[in-house]
Design an enzyme around this catalytic site. Structure first.
Site, short mmCIF file in Angstrom:
data_model
loop_
_atom_site.label_atom_id
_atom_site.label_comp_id
_atom_site.label_asym_id
_atom_site.label_seq_id
_atom_site.Cartn_x
_atom_site.Cartn_y
_atom_site.Cartn_z
N SER A 92 0.84 -1.19 0.00
CA SER A 92 0.00 0.00 0.00
C SER A 92 0.88 1.26 0.00
O SER A 92 1.68 1.44 -0.91
CB SER A 92 -0.95 -0.04 1.20
OG SER A 92 -1.98 0.91 1.08
N MET A 93 0.79 2.10 1.02
CA MET A 93 1.68 3.26 1.09
C MET A 93 3.14 2.82 0.96
O MET A 93 3.96 3.49 0.33
CB MET A 93 1.48 4.00 2.41
CG MET A 93 2.52 5.08 2.69
SD MET A 93 2.32 5.78 4.34
CE MET A 93 3.82 6.76 4.49
#
Length: 245
Positions: A92-93
């Protein structure tokens, strides 16, 4: 190598393997998310997990609210670990941060062995839902919607008080990120995605193909944003085969 208390790097298991795998957590996540990754891959990689500032034992360290600034900080720290080849793995991030770190390493002449990007659309496909601007409850609703192991922790008000500032900061960093043009990576790029991830469309995952000339592989699994938890054995198997090949 040793890790200072103010360092971003955590090392759960020492390994003499010939490659180092650097792991970058999701928004609101911590280095401990990769403890099992370290344990299971220690035969093929010296696993390093990144601890972003502002959480767990780094709670008093000031946040870094920009993906690019965070990448600058991490590259400066990773130089001392580059005595062995580096591979990067982010969810994700963390996939976005790992990508920006890979760009900077290659600019310095350090070519990563591979970039493993999980649970994230290609960097050019920015997604700003204004989550970081929501009320505390609105922000928590988004975290609950995406699921993951942190979900049960959010029922404890004391835990929420500790986690919420880091979650908001990380969403701000991701939602304000804008990709800048530059040459594609030269390292192999392996992408993992869930077929029901509300954050990543099939096209968004496939779009990573344009970001490397070193080869592209897309792996799709059943599940949502945290498909990784249910399919850890297969995902780690793909990483193992790449690093041990």
């Amino acid at each position: 190598m040793t890790e200072r208390s103010d360092s971003s790097i955590r090392r759960f298991h020492s390994s003499e393997a010939g490659v180092r795998l650097v792991c970058f957590p999701h928004a609101g996540g911590a280095a401990s998310y990769f403890f099992q990754v370290s344990r299971q891959l220690s035969a093929v990689a010296d696993v390093l997990a990144v601890q972003y500032p502002g959480r767990q034992e780094r709670r008093k360290d000031p946040f870094v609210s920009s993906v690019t600034e965070l990448a600058d900080v991490l590259v400066a720290e990773l130089r001392q670990w580059a005595d062995r080849p580096l591979a990067l793995f982010g969810h994700s991030m963390g996939a976005l941060v790992a990508y920006e770190v890979a760009r900077r390493l290659e600019q310095e002449g350090v070519k990563p062995v591979a970039l493993f990007a999980s649970g994230r659309s290609a960097p050019s496909l920015s997604r700003d839902e204004g989550v970081h601007l929501r009320s505390d409850e609105g922000l928590l609703d988004k975290v609950r919607e995406l699921g993951g192991t942190a979900g049960t922790l959010l029922e404890d008000p004391d835990v929420v008080d500790m986690l919420l500032p880091a979650i908001r900061n990380d969403y701000r960093a991701v939602e304000t990120y804008r990709h800048t043009q530059g040459p594609p990576l030269a390292c192999p790029l392996v992408v993992f995605t869930g077929d029901a991830d509300p954050q990543v469309t099939p096209a968004g995952a496939q779009a990573w193909d344009a970001f490397s000339t070193g080869g592209f592989e897309l792996n799709t699994y059943s599940g949502g944003h945290f498909f990784l938890d249910a399919h850890a054995a297969h995902v780690l198997g793909r990483i193992r085969s790449r690093l041990d090949g």
